[in-house]
Enzyme design. Structure first.
Site: not given
Length: 518
Positions: A270, A304
């Site tokens: 990720e 993110c």
């Protein structure tokens, strides 16, 4: 005048979470002990004060941790999945009981607002609840065999040790996304938290260790190691660890992917996001401004999924621009433990330097700063980590716009024509995590979600880019890594898949009608 830590009771928080003698390193049994004399000092970006220190894991320590995890796996994998679910349920209860304390430590050590810290702990609770239900639903498939008197089915078995490398921006939630599912699947975990937020890792380890001890289960089901990238390499290069789940920058992810691939292990990555919101002429502008501002400045732009680019149709561009400028004037920047503030600090002065460099770069490339940035000074900003959220008018091709700036810098981009042109701008970056469109036009919304639409792992309509429910699989495409965590069927990555064929006849017919007789 009381210090921030004294005013908000940080010492009491640490004691509540079982973290004592924090200036000399912290340990909790074999699953997180260290014989090293080297330490990581954790300084709060809120006020620059030393919170505590954690001993760095040595190579010798790591070997003990792996052996402890391997021994625990032999017990845990044979524990029925619903019973594993009961342990996860008890862990979620421990989180509920300590939500306020853990949320406050997250806020103080990382710098996000207290409400966001509480929200992060709530995410941990939610994924545990999801995992408890999942413990009775680790389903395989039954298939028809082409051979008479045969039965075929698929089942899933635990992998073994799952290595988890997490980032500072969500110091506990992302660990729980992986750990709760891995535990349900029968795996044991070794966690390396970010060296920038080690104490939240210690706190979670204490809570988990107590649950396992109360149930007479091996402590190695949950293990902790601490250190920088060199300690992380012990995990990524270890063939005894079949799966590495790593969250962080694209640069870091490429290194992890190479190390794990070299030993033919599995990786769940990720990585970076360069997330955009498309604003069409049919957008609800009030909703748009709320989503864009929170997406851009929440967690001081260090999610993110933070909104980096706002792609606005030329017919509403000036309206959106003016509304954003007005909204940014109302932002309150300061101590994140004070709930009247909207924006806390960046994680450290290195992040501040990157923020300043991004603003310099956009001007060098011909952009225009329309909401001025800058570093805040004074006794309330003594850590040197507080910055002003900034907005820059830019062009999609600017090199700085193509990169993820992990700070509260929003790039305002203009498009003309139909939504196809906006999608071309959105997709023309190497990252592919989160995306959103603001529109009340059904055709635009459906085009955005179609095969010719957003190329991101997350695509939202009339919701911002930031924030995700644990029920859906979380992750992105391209240089975001392609991994999926949390909900849906993400659990399958933590297990090995096995196809079984059973012959219940007295003959041995071969597949595809092949004859092989004596």
């Amino acid at each position: 005048m009381k210090s921030v830590s004294a005013k908000f009771g940080i010492k009491k928080v640490l004691n509540t979470l079982g973290i004592k003698d924090v200036n000399n390193g912290t340990s909790t049994g074999k699953n997180s002990f260290s014989s090293s004399s080297e330490i990581i000092s954790s300084y709060s970006p809120v006020d620059g004060e030393l919170i505590g220190a954690v001993k760095i894991t040595t190579k010798e320590d790591y070997e003990v941790v792996v052996e402890t995890a391997q021994d625990a796996f032999k017990v845990w994998r044979t524990t029925p999945a619903p019973q594993r679910g009961e342990i996860v349920r008890q862990f979620s209860e421990a989180l509920r009981e300590n939500k306020d304390a853990l949320g406050k430590l997250v806020s103080y050590e990382m710098g996000k607002s207290f409400q966001e810290g509480l929200g992060e702990v709530q995410e941990m609770i939610d994924i545990c609840d999801f995992a408890v239900g999942l413990s009775r639903q680790l389903h395989g498939l039954t298939m028809h065999s082409e051979r008479p008197g045969h039965r075929m089915y698929e089942q899933y078995h635990p992998l073994g040790i799952v290595g988890i490398i997490s980032a500072f921006n969500f110091p506990v939630a992302v660990w729980s996304w992986n750990t709760a599912l891995a535990w349900i699947c029968g795996d044991v975990c070794i966690w390396k938290p970010s060296e920038k937020t080690p104490l939240t890792g210690i706190a979670c380890q204490h809570l988990a260790a107590q649950v396992f001890a109360d149930n007479n289960l091996p402590e190695g089901i949950s293990c902790l190691i601490n250190g920088d990238a060199h300690v992380g390499e012990l995990l990524t290069k270890d063939k005894r660890v079949p799966l590495i789940s790593a969250t962080g920058s694209t640069r870091m992810g490429k290194i992890v992917a190479q190390d794990v691939a070299a030993r033919l292990g599995k990786s769940l990555l990720e990585l970076g996001g360069n997330n955009a919101i498309i604003v069409t002429p049919d957008a609800d502008l009030k909703m748009t401004i709320i989503g864009a501002v929170f997406g851009a400045v929440g967690t001081c732009g260090q999610r993110c999924t933070s909104t980096r680019r706002l792609i606005v149709h030329d017919s509403v561009y000036d309206q959106v621009k003016d509304a954003l400028i007005n909204a940014y004037k109302q932002l309150k920047i300061g101590n994140p433990l004070d709930e009247k503030n909207h924006v806390g600090p960046l994680i450290d002065t290195d992040a501040v330097a990157m923020y300043k460099e991004a603003l310099n770069r956009v001007e060098q490339e011909g952009g225009k700063i329309i909401v001025e940035g800058g570093v805040l000074e004074g006794k309330d900003y003594a850590s040197g980590c507080y910055v002003k959220p900034a907005i820059a008018e830019a062009e999609p091709h600017f090199e700085i716009v193509q990169h993820e700036t992990f700070a509260p810098v929003l790039y305002l981009l203009k498009y003309t024509g139909d939504v196809t042109n906006a999608l071309e701008i959105q997709n023309n970056v190497v990252q592919g995590l989160s995306s959103a469109i603001m529109t009340n036009n059904l055709r635009e919304a459906e085009q955005f979600l179609s095969v010719n639409g957003s190329d991101c792992g997350i695509a939202n309509v009339n919701i911002g880019t930031s924030g995700a429910e644990i029920g859906g699989a979380f992750g992105g495409e391209k240089e975001t890594g392609g991994g999926r965590e949390s909900g849906s069927d993400a659990w399958k990555v933590y297990m090995r898949r096995q196809t079984n064929t059973i012959n219940y006849t007295t003959n041995l017919p071969l597949a595809q009608g092949i004859k092989f007789e004596f």
